[in-house]
Design a protein around this motif. Structure first.
Motif, short mmCIF file in Angstrom:
data_model
loop_
_atom_site.label_atom_id
_atom_site.label_comp_id
_atom_site.label_asym_id
_atom_site.label_seq_id
_atom_site.Cartn_x
_atom_site.Cartn_y
_atom_site.Cartn_z
N THR A 330 0.86 -1.19 0.00
CA THR A 330 0.00 0.00 0.00
C THR A 330 0.89 1.24 0.00
N PRO A 331 0.35 2.38 -0.47
CA PRO A 331 1.14 3.63 -0.49
C PRO A 331 1.68 4.01 0.87
N SER A 332 1.00 3.60 1.95
CA SER A 332 1.45 4.02 3.28
C SER A 332 2.81 3.42 3.64
N GLY A 354 -6.05 7.75 -4.07
CA GLY A 354 -6.25 8.68 -2.94
C GLY A 354 -7.04 9.93 -3.30
N GLY A 355 -7.99 9.79 -4.24
CA GLY A 355 -8.83 10.93 -4.63
C GLY A 355 -8.51 11.47 -6.01
N TYR A 356 -7.38 11.08 -6.57
CA TYR A 356 -6.99 11.49 -7.94
C TYR A 356 -7.49 10.41 -8.88
N ASP A 368 -8.77 13.51 -13.30
CA ASP A 368 -9.62 14.47 -12.60
C ASP A 368 -9.08 14.64 -11.18
N ARG A 369 -8.62 15.86 -10.88
CA ARG A 369 -8.05 16.09 -9.54
C ARG A 369 -8.97 16.93 -8.66
N SER A 370 -10.25 17.03 -9.04
CA SER A 370 -11.17 17.89 -8.29
C SER A 370 -11.12 17.64 -6.79
N ALA A 371 -10.98 16.36 -6.39
CA ALA A 371 -11.04 16.04 -4.95
C ALA A 371 -9.71 16.31 -4.25
N VAL A 372 -8.64 16.56 -5.00
CA VAL A 372 -7.32 16.73 -4.36
C VAL A 372 -6.63 18.01 -4.84
N GLY A 422 -5.01 10.86 -0.51
CA GLY A 422 -5.23 9.81 0.48
C GLY A 422 -4.30 8.63 0.23
N ASP A 423 -4.32 7.66 1.14
CA ASP A 423 -3.42 6.50 1.06
C ASP A 423 -4.04 5.29 0.37
#
Ligand code: FRU
Length: 448
Positions: A330-332, A354-356, A368-372, A422-423
């Motif tokens: 995982t990214p974490s 993570g939102g991207y 779409d990066r609207s959330a980040v 996000g992770d």
């Protein structure tokens, strides 16, 4: 200060890469830098070095205003090695009026520019008092170019002489000026090139050959007419250059350097193996505040340039790819430098990092990066590639505030600034996904 993976501002503001060169066993990336605030102001040349294109060290500021001709800024430029010394070419800027509100900004573009040279004996010491000189004075004939907007010297060695290309503007259209020199200090104007309808001024031109093909990178101002978001974009085009006549001819209008539309002012160099590589500035719509120390601006990973079927491609540098070698789940688990992921994304599938969100539809890749990206109005939130011709392979590098997507090993690239990723990773598709970190996070014995 040391950094791994991407070059980030050492604090406050950076923009264009300058003087990118492999010199005396190290890569040098200088960059436009305003050291006092995370916004553009009086330009200095910051300086970072690396032996492997992965681990970078920021060194003290190399160039800063000292002369009447560069009193308001050392703008962008390039470097060459000659007789063991490092020659730095840049644009000196002098404002005609002082801004009563802020001496670091010009008033209504009322300034003049000239081209300057600083010679450093070793690439470590820069004598800002004694080693600078003006090599091309300000332009006074509007039929040649513009007294204000003529800048960003890129110098290369031709077969019989040195050549320099400058970006300029004439009659409201972007143009290039080409100079020639035998000794790097005396320069004569030898050619002009333009192609109407591609922005009003061409910043940061760079011409080079790859496998015998001429390639031009340039950044036309006012290229996009669609919205309040940055209208200046970086393009690349096949372009022949004839040394005898100093004519530069573009094959066509070119295509975007990167389809995320955040990267700007790319500059190339030769790597230690003689490959043509390029890096570019990631325009970040806002600063990142890390522990009260704000910074704004990054460089993308170094990319190798090639030409395939009449298109210029940009693949991630093989040494960088090889360094992202630690499998993670995982990214974490990723430490400094973030992580690399690979997967196939087919039509109708969506990947969320993570939102991207990256979606494949109608053969195109749409990010779409609207959330980040909490900076609506300052940048485009959604952008996409043209229809993808070759395959479905994605290689994605994620590092804090940047996501770089390489489609089919550089057929297209799509790069964005992001904030607060996000992770978690979700794939609405058939997978599998592989993740590799540059460094694994060290778990302290107390966190087990
Ligand atoms: C491109 C640019 C260059 C100029 C520099 C000033 O981003 O505008 O044309 O030399 O930045 O910082």
């Amino acid at each position: 200060m040391k950094q791994t993976g991407h070059i980030k501002a050492p604090g406050n503001w950076i923009n264009d890469p300058n003087g990118f060169i492999y010199y005396r066993g190290r890569y040098h990336v200088f960059y436009q830098h305003f050291p006092y605030e995370p916004r553009w102001g009086t330009m200095h040349w910051g300086h970072a070095v690396s032996t492997d294109l992965i681990h970078w060290e920021h060194l003290p500021i190399a160039l800063y205003p000292t002369k009447p001709q560069d009193r308001n800024g050392c703008f962008s430029g390039s470097a060459v090695e000659h007789d063991g010394k490092l020659y730095l070419f840049y644009t000196g800027v002098r404002y005609h009026q002082e801004n009563p509100e802020n001496i670091h900004k010009h008033v209504d573009n009322d300034f003049e520019s000239c081209q300057m040279l600083m010679v450093s004996d070793d690439g470590e010491h820069f004598d800002n008092l004694n080693a600078k000189r003006v090599i091309i004075p300000k332009i006074t004939d509007p039929e040649v170019g513009d007294v204000t907007h003529t800048r960003d010297p890129k110098v290369w060695r031709g077969s019989d002489a040195w050549y320099m290309v400058l970006g300029s503007t004439r009659h409201g259209e972007g143009e290039l000026l080409i100079y020639r020199s035998r000794d790097l200090t005396t320069w004569e104007l030898a050619g002009q090139a333009e192609l109407p309808g591609i922005g009003w001024m061409w910043e940061c031109p760079d011409w080079f050959t790859v496998d015998g093909q001429g390639v031009l990178l340039f950044s036309p101002m006012g290229y996009m007419k669609d919205c309040a978001c940055p209208p200046d974009m970086s393009l690349c085009a096949l372009a022949d250059f004839d040394e005898k006549t100093c004519t530069l001819r573009m094959a066509d209008d070119g295509h975007f350097f990167d389809y995320g539309l955040d990267l700007y002012a790319p500059q190339s160099a030769l790597d230690a193996e003689g490959r043509r590589i390029v890096i570019a500035w990631l325009r970040m719509p806002g600063p990142v505040d890390e522990g009260g120390c704000p910074w704004r601006g990054m460089m993308c990973l170094p990319r190798v340039v090639s030409v395939c079927d009449g298109r210029v491609r940009f693949s991630v540098h093989p040494d960088v790819r090889a360094a992202y070698a630690h499998p993670i789940a995982t990214p974490s688990e990723a430490g400094n430098g973030g992580f690399r992921m690979t997967l196939e994304l087919h039509d109708g599938e969506v990947l969320d990092i993570g939102g991207y969100r990256i979606a494949r539809a109608g053969g195109r890749l749409r990010a779409d990066r609207s959330a980040v990206c909490p900076h609506n109005g300052k940048c485009r939130l959604v952008s996409e590639t043209p229809e993808i011709r070759e395959g479905d392979h994605l290689e994605i590098y994620v590092d804090g505030n940047i996501v770089e997507t390489y489609v089919n090993d550089g057929e297209y690239t799509l790069t964005h600034a992001v904030y607060g990723l996000g992770d978690d990773i979700h794939l609405e598709g058939s997978g599998p996904i592989a993740l590799y970190a540059l460094e694994k996070k060290c778990l302290s014995p107390f966190s087990r």
